[in-house]
Write a protein that holds these residues in place. Structure first.
Motif, mmCIF file in Angstrom:
data_model
loop_
_atom_site.group_PDB
_atom_site.id
_atom_site.type_symbol
_atom_site.label_atom_id
_atom_site.label_comp_id
_atom_site.label_asym_id
_atom_site.label_seq_id
_atom_site.Cartn_x
_atom_site.Cartn_y
_atom_site.Cartn_z
ATOM 1 N N VAL A 161 8.462 6.304 4.663
ATOM 2 C CA VAL A 161 9.123 5.988 3.396
ATOM 3 C C VAL A 161 9.821 4.631 3.502
ATOM 4 O O VAL A 161 10.125 4.158 4.599
ATOM 5 C CB VAL A 161 10.150 7.078 3.005
ATOM 6 C CG1 VAL A 161 9.463 8.422 2.837
ATOM 7 C CG2 VAL A 161 11.290 7.153 4.013
ATOM 8 N N ASP A 162 10.034 4.040 2.358
ATOM 9 C CA ASP A 162 10.758 2.767 2.296
ATOM 10 C C ASP A 162 11.820 2.907 1.215
ATOM 11 O O ASP A 162 11.517 3.291 0.081
ATOM 12 C CB ASP A 162 9.807 1.618 1.966
ATOM 13 C CG ASP A 162 10.425 0.260 2.307
ATOM 14 O OD1 ASP A 162 11.373 -0.139 1.608
ATOM 15 O OD2 ASP A 162 9.959 -0.391 3.258
ATOM 16 N N ILE A 163 13.080 2.565 1.552
ATOM 17 C CA ILE A 163 14.208 2.783 0.636
ATOM 18 C C ILE A 163 14.996 1.481 0.488
ATOM 19 O O ILE A 163 15.296 0.804 1.481
ATOM 20 C CB ILE A 163 15.144 3.900 1.151
ATOM 21 C CG1 ILE A 163 14.354 5.184 1.408
ATOM 22 C CG2 ILE A 163 16.267 4.157 0.143
ATOM 23 C CD1 ILE A 163 15.160 6.277 2.082
ATOM 24 N N PHE A 164 15.328 1.169 -0.741
ATOM 25 C CA PHE A 164 16.135 -0.009 -1.051
ATOM 26 C C PHE A 164 17.466 0.455 -1.633
ATOM 27 O O PHE A 164 17.505 1.403 -2.424
ATOM 28 C CB PHE A 164 15.396 -0.899 -2.058
ATOM 29 C CG PHE A 164 16.177 -2.092 -2.527
ATOM 30 C CD1 PHE A 164 16.606 -3.067 -1.639
ATOM 31 C CD2 PHE A 164 16.481 -2.242 -3.881
ATOM 32 C CE1 PHE A 164 17.323 -4.176 -2.083
ATOM 33 C CE2 PHE A 164 17.185 -3.346 -4.331
ATOM 34 C CZ PHE A 164 17.608 -4.314 -3.428
ATOM 35 N N LYS A 191 13.507 -7.404 0.820
ATOM 36 C CA LYS A 191 12.179 -6.829 0.633
ATOM 37 C C LYS A 191 11.055 -7.843 0.428
ATOM 38 O O LYS A 191 9.923 -7.592 0.830
ATOM 39 C CB LYS A 191 12.191 -5.858 -0.564
ATOM 40 C CG LYS A 191 13.112 -4.665 -0.364
ATOM 41 C CD LYS A 191 12.709 -3.845 0.856
ATOM 42 C CE LYS A 191 13.633 -2.653 1.083
ATOM 43 N NZ LYS A 191 13.263 -1.896 2.315
ATOM 44 N N VAL A 192 11.332 -8.955 -0.214
ATOM 45 C CA VAL A 192 10.269 -9.939 -0.436
ATOM 46 C C VAL A 192 9.777 -10.471 0.905
ATOM 47 O O VAL A 192 10.565 -10.836 1.771
ATOM 48 C CB VAL A 192 10.765 -11.091 -1.333
ATOM 49 C CG1 VAL A 192 9.717 -12.214 -1.401
ATOM 50 C CG2 VAL A 192 11.062 -10.580 -2.730
ATOM 51 N N GLY A 193 8.469 -10.511 1.091
ATOM 52 C CA GLY A 193 7.879 -10.995 2.330
ATOM 53 C C GLY A 193 7.628 -9.919 3.359
ATOM 54 O O GLY A 193 7.131 -10.212 4.453
ATOM 55 N N ASP A 242 5.830 -1.757 -3.937
ATOM 56 C CA ASP A 242 5.178 -2.576 -2.914
ATOM 57 C C ASP A 242 4.682 -3.913 -3.475
ATOM 58 O O ASP A 242 4.652 -4.910 -2.748
ATOM 59 C CB ASP A 242 4.012 -1.807 -2.287
ATOM 60 C CG ASP A 242 4.500 -0.754 -1.297
ATOM 61 O OD1 ASP A 242 5.693 -0.778 -0.946
ATOM 62 O OD2 ASP A 242 3.683 0.100 -0.882
ATOM 63 N N ALA A 243 4.276 -3.936 -4.743
ATOM 64 C CA ALA A 243 3.848 -5.212 -5.331
ATOM 65 C C ALA A 243 4.992 -6.209 -5.324
ATOM 66 O O ALA A 243 4.796 -7.406 -5.073
ATOM 67 C CB ALA A 243 3.337 -4.990 -6.754
ATOM 68 N N LEU A 244 6.208 -5.737 -5.558
ATOM 69 C CA LEU A 244 7.369 -6.629 -5.557
ATOM 70 C C LEU A 244 7.687 -7.145 -4.162
ATOM 71 O O LEU A 244 8.346 -8.177 -4.017
ATOM 72 C CB LEU A 244 8.586 -5.902 -6.127
ATOM 73 C CG LEU A 244 8.546 -5.540 -7.610
ATOM 74 C CD1 LEU A 244 9.822 -4.846 -8.023
ATOM 75 C CD2 LEU A 244 8.319 -6.761 -8.468
ATOM 76 N N ARG A 245 7.233 -6.455 -3.129
ATOM 77 C CA ARG A 245 7.444 -6.940 -1.765
ATOM 78 C C ARG A 245 6.528 -8.130 -1.453
ATOM 79 O O ARG A 245 6.800 -8.894 -0.523
ATOM 80 C CB ARG A 245 7.189 -5.816 -0.758
ATOM 81 C CG ARG A 245 8.170 -4.664 -0.888
ATOM 82 C CD ARG A 245 7.686 -3.415 -0.142
ATOM 83 N NE ARG A 245 7.673 -3.597 1.303
ATOM 84 C CZ ARG A 245 7.116 -2.735 2.158
ATOM 85 N NH1 ARG A 245 6.520 -1.636 1.692
ATOM 86 N NH2 ARG A 245 7.155 -2.977 3.440
#
Length: 790
Positions: A161-164, A191-193, A242-245
């Protein structure tokens, strides 16, 4: 005029800083409403909280992400299902609300254990969802819950999982705009990159600041697909976590709502070199401009024109039908922030409507700079308007329609005025070509609604009248019968006449009693009037002093130009004199030389003869000298005549040349003044057009504004003068795209450009550049341009 204090705000005079009415000749260097500051106590604000700005506006739009609110359940419920943000996966994000459901015991003992338990439960209930955003609220921030360590523990335990996390409680800022900023900067930091996107096209963009209200994003996606452009990430309409990453891999950021997402666009430009093009996606004319900008950036102008032609063919006639019926209608725009400056010119250009008042809930001074530049004279601008101010404005402007949100919309409807939901729309989408028609349709329907017209009739005025016999003259449905008795009229008129005579007598006495103190009052009033006059005169003198300085500076610049022109003229004059004198000297030299040679030839034999024949020297000398003198005289005479002939035209020509120089200088001075005046006039016209049409001059930071103004206008100068344009970087291409649209506007609106020399075109644009920098940077009243957050 300066900022204005409404009558309803007399008890809170601080509100004057937040209200401005635009007058002729004014710009944002003179008056700019205060904005993005704390709400004044006593003024009922329409703003949303910072948590709402992060969760409701941006984060919750993502279609594949659990939106977990760490706080009482009310914070989750309040921001659930209140926005019309559809998605193409069955509207997952609209169906559910997630909350840790904090209770009193958690407030006392802490809620971190509860948060961890809730996160794991949420993932267990939705096993296909692997992404989550966790938001703090006022209560959890006040007690000091540290959510980041909790999130890291869960990520390690679950593994996939990935949490912001968004730590922006409601009290963190003065409005929801703070939440926009926190989420934007947090996302680009963390998160970007962190994920590489799959690239399927040589042309890639991020769409920033679009939230797919009633399908807006679907409209933009359709246009980009037809042009062959890949959208890497939507921030955040119909977007995925994920697209925003992978936003760092786009070649261009296409920014729509610069208030909520301008922050991340700026950071992507600064950190990754991805340029930003701001577009107005609402409005028929603006839709064409936006597609042409994107097409120019990628070299896909033909594709853009194909899409435009197809959409215009479908919707232009429909829009024209509504324009015929909406032209001249007055409208108020009372929305969040960006729609003020997106919609004002769109409604005027496309539909001929008049925007008479605008109010922003959470806009910054940057937003007011844009909307005031685009607005017409007499328009009212309000920051954080309250209910009583809205009542007063409606009485002042008497609009035909109000574009606002449901809360203010309910107020407007009670006044029997039509409104259209400017936040969630009535029947969208509103973006693009079809959106412009949809919006026009909803406004037309609201203005012409039979129910709204019926509501304007107050049936309380149609009451039954009872006559002297105790019988009603009603027709049974609450309306007075048309054949009301004449007796009733006389019964009313008789006492009315008596009352009139009884009132008139004391009225005269009252008049005389009032006149005496009135004179005294006049005397008392005159003194402050005279004092006010003195203050005004002083202000006028100070203003004149301020104006004189720029006038003197302008005079000095003109004098300098004249001196330079004289210097340029004197040089050719001196060269002309030199050219005339040189042949004269050469002629004299040519004549003198043979004379000297002849003399030498004669003297030499004479000397030899004298040496050889000393005795008859005198006779020989006499014989020789006489022909020598005759020969010398014969040679010298034509030489003198030749010199005289040459000198005469030189002397005659010198005053002619001097006169020519004087006349040339006078002509140059006159032409210089005319050129200066001409350039100044064109400068003001071009500057006005750019202020109304272009968004690149209004970015959040001063360095960004200056870079854009120089970059775009330098490219525009090259295009206008036919110079070769070299596009080495993505930023160069962005400047070129904006410049190309600007040049098309200039050539369309200013026919004089085609008659100007290239040097004059460059001079105009250079002057415009300086003028814009003065308005939006040097003399700007926007206090945020150099703020650390921007």
């Amino acid at each position: 005029m300066p900022t204005k204090l409404f009558k309803c705000d007399e008890t809170i005079p601080e509100r004057e800083r937040h209200i401005y009415i635009k007058e002729k000749g004014e710009d944002t260097t003179q008056f700019l409403p205060s904005a993005n500051v704390e709400t004044i106590p006593g003024s009922l604000s329409e703003r949303g909280c910072s948590y709402c700005g992060a969760k409701l506006v941006i984060g919750a739009v993502l279609k594949d992400t659990i939106q977990l609110i760490h706080g009482p359940v009310g914070c989750s419920y309040d921001t659930w299902h209140t926005k019309r943000y559809p998605s193409d996966n069955g509207n997952f994000q609209l169906k559910y609300a997630w909350s840790s459901d904090m209770k009193e015991q958690h407030i006392v003992f802490g809620g971190e254990k509860l948060l961890k338990k809730t996160i794991k439960e949420a993932f267990a209930e939705f096993p296909d969802i692997k992404r989550m955003i966790v938001y703090t609220t006022c209560s959890t921030a006040l007690i000091g819950d540290d959510i980041k360590p909790v999130v890291r523990e869960v990520e390690q335990e679950l593994g996939d999982v990935d949490i912001f996390t968004v730590e922006c409680p409601g009290f963190a800022g003065v409005s929801q705009s703070k939440g926009h900023h926190v989420l934007n900067i947090g996302w680009v930091n963390e998160k970007v990159g962190t994920l590489e996107p799959e690239i399927t096209s040589p042309y890639t963009i991020n769409v920033i600041g679009d939230y797919n209200i009633q399908g807006d994003t679907f409209v933009l996606e359709k246009y980009m697909e037809k042009m062959g452009i890949q959208i890497i990430a939507h921030f955040t309409g119909n977007g995925t976590y994920d697209a925003l990453r992978g936003m760092h891999r786009a070649q261009l950021n296409v920014t729509n709502c610069a208030r909520s997402a301008g922050y991340i666009a700026n950071e992507l430009k600064k950190r990754y070199g991805i340029p930003r093009i701001d577009v107005d996606t609402w409005g028929f004319d603006y839709a064409k401009e936006g597609l042409r900008k994107i097409g120019a950036f990628f070299g896909l102008e033909d594709k853009a024109e194909e899409v435009i032609a197809e959409e215009v063919a479908k919707y232009e006639s429909k829009l024209a039908w509504y324009k015929e019926r909406l032209t001249g209608k007055k409208v108020c725009i009372w929305t969040g922030g960006p729609r003020l400056w997106h919609w004002t010119k769109a409604l005027e250009y496309d539909l001929g409507m008049r925007v008479v008042a605008m109010s922003s809930k959470f806009g910054h001074q940057e937003d007011f700079e844009k909307v005031i530049a685009r607005g017409e004279e007499g328009t009212i601008y309000i920051d954080d308007g309250n209910e009583l101010e809205f009542f007063e404005v409606l009485e002042m402007v008497k609009p035909d329609l109000v574009l606002t949100g449901p809360r203010v919309g309910a107020l407007v409807k009670k006044l029997h005025l039509p409104y259209v939901n400017g936040h969630g729309y009535h029947n969208g989408p509103y973006m693009g070509f079809e959106g412009a028609v949809n919006m026009a349709r909803d406004m037309y329907n609201a203005i012409n609604s039979p129910l709204m017209k019926l509501a304007q009739n107050d049936i309380r005025e149609d009451v039954s009248v009872v006559n002297g016999n105790g019988k009603s003259n009603s027709n049974g449905n609450g309306k007075v019968a048309k054949n009301t008795s004449a007796d009733m009229t006389s019964l009313v008129q008789a006492p009315a006449k008596e009352t009139t005579s009884a009132v008139q007598a004391p009225a005269k006495e009252t008049t005389s009693a009032v006149q005496a103190p009135a004179k005294e009052t006049t005397a008392k009033v005159q003194k402050p009037v005279e004092e006010t006059t003195a203050k005004v005169q002083k202000l006028v003198e100070e203003t004149i002093a301020k104006v004189q300085k720029p006038v003197e500076e302008t005079t000095a610049k003109v004098q300098k130009l004249v001196e330079e022109t004289i210097a340029k003229v004197q040089k050719p004059a001196e060269e002309t004199i030199a050219k005339v004198q040189k042949p004269a000297e050469e002629t004299i030299a040519k004549v003198q030389k043979p004379a000297e040679e002849t003399t030498a030839k004669v003297q030499k034999p004479a000397e030899e003869t004298t040496a050889k024949v000393q005795k008859p020297a005198e006779e020989t000398t006499a014989k020789v000298q006489k022909p020598a003198e005759e020969t010398t005289a014969k040679v010298q005479q034509p030489a003198k005549e030749t010199i005289a002939k040459v000198q005469q035209p030189v002397e005659e020509m010198t005053p002619q040349v001097q006169q020519l120089v004087k006349e040339t200088i006078a002509q140059v001075q006159q032409q210089s003044a005319e050129i200066t005046s001409y350039i100044q006039e064109r400068t003001e016209e071009v500057t006005s057009l750019i202020q109304q049409r272009c968004l690149w001059q209004f970015h959040s930071r001063s360095w960004d504004r200056e870079e854009n103004i120089n970059g775009v206008l330098n490219q525009a100068a090259k295009i206008l003068t036919g110079e070769q344009v070299v596009l080495e970087t993505l930023v160069d291409r962005a400047f070129y795209a904006d410049a190309k649209l600007l040049v098309a506007d200039l050539e369309k609106k200013f026919q004089c450009l085609s008659k100007m020399e290239n040097s004059q075109k460059k001079a105009v644009l250079e002057s415009v550049k300086n003028r814009l920098i003065g308005i939006v940077i040097t003399n700007s009243l926007n206090g945020e341009l150099h703020h650390s957050l921007y």
